[in-house]
Design an enzyme around this catalytic site. Structure first.
Site, mmCIF file in Angstrom:
data_model
loop_
_atom_site.group_PDB
_atom_site.id
_atom_site.type_symbol
_atom_site.label_atom_id
_atom_site.label_comp_id
_atom_site.label_asym_id
_atom_site.label_seq_id
_atom_site.Cartn_x
_atom_site.Cartn_y
_atom_site.Cartn_z
ATOM 1 C CG HIS A 470 -1.896 -1.108 1.281
ATOM 2 N ND1 HIS A 470 -2.536 -1.499 2.436
ATOM 3 C CD2 HIS A 470 -2.353 -1.931 0.301
ATOM 4 C CE1 HIS A 470 -3.341 -2.513 2.166
ATOM 5 N NE2 HIS A 470 -3.244 -2.801 0.891
HETATM 6 C C1 LIG Z 1 0.040 -7.034 -5.048
HETATM 7 C C2 LIG Z 1 -0.897 -5.965 -4.564
HETATM 8 C C3 LIG Z 1 -2.024 -6.308 -3.844
HETATM 9 C C4 LIG Z 1 -2.878 -5.313 -3.373
HETATM 10 N N1 LIG Z 1 -4.029 -5.689 -2.744
HETATM 11 C C5 LIG Z 1 -4.936 -4.739 -2.420
HETATM 12 C C6 LIG Z 1 -6.196 -5.119 -1.919
HETATM 13 O O1 LIG Z 1 -6.523 -6.292 -1.803
HETATM 14 N N2 LIG Z 1 -7.060 -4.122 -1.581
HETATM 15 C C7 LIG Z 1 -6.748 -2.803 -1.707
HETATM 16 O O2 LIG Z 1 -7.558 -1.946 -1.343
HETATM 17 N N3 LIG Z 1 -5.545 -2.426 -2.186
HETATM 18 C C8 LIG Z 1 -4.662 -3.366 -2.587
HETATM 19 N N4 LIG Z 1 -3.480 -2.992 -3.148
HETATM 20 C C9 LIG Z 1 -3.185 -1.555 -3.287
HETATM 21 C C10 LIG Z 1 -4.012 -0.850 -4.356
HETATM 22 O O3 LIG Z 1 -4.441 -1.713 -5.368
HETATM 23 C C11 LIG Z 1 -3.187 0.309 -4.955
HETATM 24 O O4 LIG Z 1 -2.598 1.032 -3.936
HETATM 25 C C12 LIG Z 1 -4.021 1.256 -5.778
HETATM 26 O O5 LIG Z 1 -4.794 0.518 -6.680
HETATM 27 C C13 LIG Z 1 -3.106 2.245 -6.485
HETATM 28 O O6 LIG Z 1 -3.843 3.018 -7.403
HETATM 29 P P1 LIG Z 1 -3.162 4.219 -8.183
HETATM 30 O O7 LIG Z 1 -4.184 4.746 -9.131
HETATM 31 O O8 LIG Z 1 -2.556 5.149 -7.229
HETATM 32 O O9 LIG Z 1 -1.960 3.591 -9.004
HETATM 33 P P2 LIG Z 1 -1.915 2.365 -10.024
HETATM 34 O O10 LIG Z 1 -3.153 1.554 -9.957
HETATM 35 O O11 LIG Z 1 -0.626 1.688 -9.776
HETATM 36 O O12 LIG Z 1 -1.904 3.058 -11.453
HETATM 37 C C14 LIG Z 1 -0.812 3.734 -12.003
HETATM 38 C C15 LIG Z 1 -0.793 3.493 -13.494
HETATM 39 O O13 LIG Z 1 0.062 4.431 -14.112
HETATM 40 C C16 LIG Z 1 0.871 3.781 -15.080
HETATM 41 N N5 LIG Z 1 2.107 4.569 -15.220
HETATM 42 C C17 LIG Z 1 3.052 4.761 -14.280
HETATM 43 N N6 LIG Z 1 4.029 5.577 -14.748
HETATM 44 C C18 LIG Z 1 3.663 5.931 -16.004
HETATM 45 C C19 LIG Z 1 4.239 6.759 -16.993
HETATM 46 N N7 LIG Z 1 5.388 7.434 -16.768
HETATM 47 N N8 LIG Z 1 3.615 6.887 -18.192
HETATM 48 C C20 LIG Z 1 2.439 6.235 -18.427
HETATM 49 N N9 LIG Z 1 1.852 5.430 -17.513
HETATM 50 C C21 LIG Z 1 2.442 5.287 -16.316
HETATM 51 C C22 LIG Z 1 1.100 2.416 -14.474
HETATM 52 O O14 LIG Z 1 1.531 1.487 -15.439
HETATM 53 C C23 LIG Z 1 -0.266 2.117 -13.873
HETATM 54 O O15 LIG Z 1 -1.116 1.502 -14.806
HETATM 55 C C24 LIG Z 1 -2.592 -3.952 -3.623
HETATM 56 C C25 LIG Z 1 -1.470 -3.598 -4.359
HETATM 57 C C26 LIG Z 1 -0.621 -4.590 -4.841
HETATM 58 C C27 LIG Z 1 0.574 -4.185 -5.627
#
Ligand SMILES: Cc1cc2nc3c(=O)[nH]c(=O)nc-3n(C[C@H](O)[C@H](O)[C@H](O)COP(=O)(O)OP(=O)(O)OC[C@H]3O[C@@H](n4cnc5c(N)ncnc54)[C@H](O)[C@@H]3O)c2cc1C
Length: 530
Positions: A470
């Site tokens: 997280h």
């Molecule tokens: C293994 C795992 C299990 C988890 N389990 C849970 C769970 O059960 N329940 C829960 O609530 N949370 C869980 N989490 C945490 C949660 O899913 C994440 O914290 C949350 O989804 C993050 O969302 P975000 O939009 O911040 O980033 P992300 O969902 O990571 O999205 C970022 C996106 O930006 C893209 N990107 C990055 N840099 C660039 C760039 N320079 N150019 C273009 N694209 C780019 C990436 O490829 C990605 O697709 C888990 C996380 C992991 C890794």
């Protein structure tokens, strides 16, 4: 020249929500830029297959932290989804909103429009809950959220909830409703045996819209900024450099590791740190990459003296094949579950006015992020402090976007965090020792019954604690000098630029952070459209 009203960088958990909400109006044009590929794969859809996407370098950034000084210098694995849906395409699917007090504490820090009363309507807007709409839950949103029915198929879940009650921790009907505190089966972003990440929930409609262009396998290198105004972005696509421009706004949704990295690569960050790497400083914003937080877990593991764990699924090829067929043919069976489906929220002392520890129960052993196989029937609790007080950082390793950033979580720097970890192990043991669990309880595997003192537990924790995945808060939203975005998610000092994702949480919330990330994106999309 490619020109849109909005350019969204990162089609992850938050980015897909924005893509959907901003492109709803056909007069607005939207570009969505994602570094990874599409998420059309059984590895994503099958809930029991989450390990495949988590360890696949084509679908995951697969970061590691620097050696962690308070974890005996171990480097901690930090998987991050790299595909449509981002982490929501390979996470554990546990859907937890956090506690009302989390958001009220954000409001007390000056984020007055982020109190629980302000954010509750957005949590409801996200979901269609299998239990039906009520005062706390939504019935009409794109994300299907289902109450787990795992307790109907495996007796360990009922027993662990009963054992928790016997240990003095109440049963709660709905940890996302009126009362978080207590034990229950959790909610999941699963519909009819299929993962329901944001790539499905929010993007299926987007694909049909003519006013959206989606660029896959396109990593943004830099935000184009002129006169302190974001004008667009620079990407590489199949080794070709390309520029895409935004008339209204550029919105960064790259997640808690990549969003601060991209800001710093674009000259927004701590001026002296950027100058050391010969990066032109566009705006001195010292909070970029600071305030990094995560949930750190310790596993309390016991042998199970009845054959009711997941041992056979991991070890018997016939069971694996049968369960695989069950899922591929009917979307049912053991692989339609993640099995991390019950747990609870606990206050380890009356000093806390809301639960400070989270417990996840798993009917097997987790070894090396799922890569190791258990050698016996067993079960475990994963336990973690909800609101750790240690803080880490993200820094650039070099001025090149292809070099992975420096990630230092700095876990367990504070005695408060170490104490909470020890307390969580003691509470986990106490629950397993209750009458309701007696018929399953075998020998303690870890920490091991001889590990009772604070000193011994601290050593076990230093050697074994691992991430709950997280990472968050590395571009905090706020009103002080270390804040990166303002209360409406706009980057301080730069016009037409926002960050909208898990990195802008001012403090990590009490529970898994996916739901809160989607709430942030729902709320931000209204700020943007307003
Ligand atoms: C293994 C795992 C299990 C988890 N389990 C849970 C769970 O059960 N329940 C829960 O609530 N949370 C869980 N989490 C945490 C949660 O899913 C994440 O914290 C949350 O989804 C993050 O969302 P975000 O939009 O911040 O980033 P992300 O969902 O990571 O999205 C970022 C996106 O930006 C893209 N990107 C990055 N840099 C660039 C760039 N320079 N150019 C273009 N694209 C780019 C990436 O490829 C990605 O697709 C888990 C996380 C992991 C890794």
């Amino acid at each position: 020249m490619k020109q849109y009203d909005y350019v969204i960088v990162g089609a992850g958990s938050a980015g897909c929500v924005l893509a959907n909400r901003l492109s709803k109006n056909p007069r607005l044009s939207v570009a969505v830029i994602e570094a990874g590929p599409s998420s059309d794969s059984w590895k994503v859809d099958m809930p029991g297959a989450l390990l495949y996407a988590m360890h696949d370098p084509k679908l995951n950034w697969k970061y590691y932290s620097e050696p962690e000084p308070h974890l005996n210098n171990r480097q901690i694995f930090c998987p991050r989804g790299k595909m449509i849906g981002g982490c929501s395409s390979h996470n554990g699917m546990v859907f937890i909103r956090g506690h009302a007090q989390d958001y009220n504490s954000w409001a007390q820090k000056g984020l007055t429009k982020w109190s629980y009363n302000h954010v509750l309507p957005y949590f409801k807007k996200i979901e269609t809950w299998s239990g039906g709409a009520n005062k706390y839950r939504g019935g009409n949103g794109p994300l299907h959220v289902s109450k787990s029915n795992i307790a109907d198929t495996n007796p360990l879940y009922q027993s662990v909830i009963k054992a928790a009650e016997q240990a003095g921790y109440p049963f709660t009907e709905d940890a996302n409703g009126f009362m978080q505190e207590g034990f229950c089966t959790f909610d999941f972003t699963v519909k009819d045996g299929i993962r329901w990440g944001t790539g499905k929930a929010y993007m299926q409609t987007v694909y049909k819209r003519k006013n959206v262009d989606i660029f896959l396998k396109s990593q943004v290198q830099k935000i184009i900024i002129k006169n302190k105004t974001a004008k667009g972005i620079e990407i590489t696509n199949k080794n070709r450099k390309e520029e895409i421009f935004a008339d209204r706004e550029v919105i960064i949704s790259c997640g808690s590791i990549n969003s601060p990295q991209l800001l710093m690569l674009s000259g927004i960050g701590n001026a002296s740190e950027l100058q050391k790497l010969n990066i032109e400083v566009i705006h001195n914003l010292p909070g970029v990459g600071k305030n990094l937080q995560d949930h750190l877990e310790i596993y309390t593991q016991f042998k199970c003296i009845q054959p009711v764990s997941l041992y056979s699924l991991f070890n018997n090829p016939l069971v694996k094949v049968y369960q695989g067929m069950q899922w591929f043919l009917f979307k049912k069976g053991m692989l339609s579950h993640t099995h991390l489906e019950a747990g609870g929220f606990v206050r380890s002392s009356n000093d806390y006015d809301h639960p400070n520890l989270q417990f996840h129960f798993f009917p097997s052993l987790v070894i090396n992020h799922g890569l190791g196989k258990p050698d016996c029937h067993a079960f475990q609790f994963h336990t973690s402090p909800n609101r750790p007080t240690s803080r880490g950082w993200i820094k650039l390793r070099s001025p090149h976007s292809t070099d992975y950033p420096i990630i230092q979580f700095n876990y367990l720097e504070t005695e408060e965090d170490r104490r909470q970890m020890r307390d969580s192990v003691r509470i986990a043991r106490n629950i397993f020792f209750q009458e309701a669990f007696k018929s399953y309880l075998g020998e303690e595997i870890s920490p091991g019954l001889d590990k009772q003192s604070d000193k011994d537990l601290d050593e076990v924790i230093r050697n074994n604690a691992d991430t709950a995945y997280h990472p968050s808060c590395s571009n905090k939203m706020g009103v002080d000098s270390m804040s990166v975005v303002d209360p409406e998610t706009k980057v301080y000092g730069i016009n037409n630029l926002r960050v909208v994702d898990s990195s802008i949480m001012p403090n990590i919330i009490s529970g898994n952070i996916h739901a809160a990330t989607l709430m942030i994106a729902e709320r931000a999309s209204e700020f943007i459209l307003d």
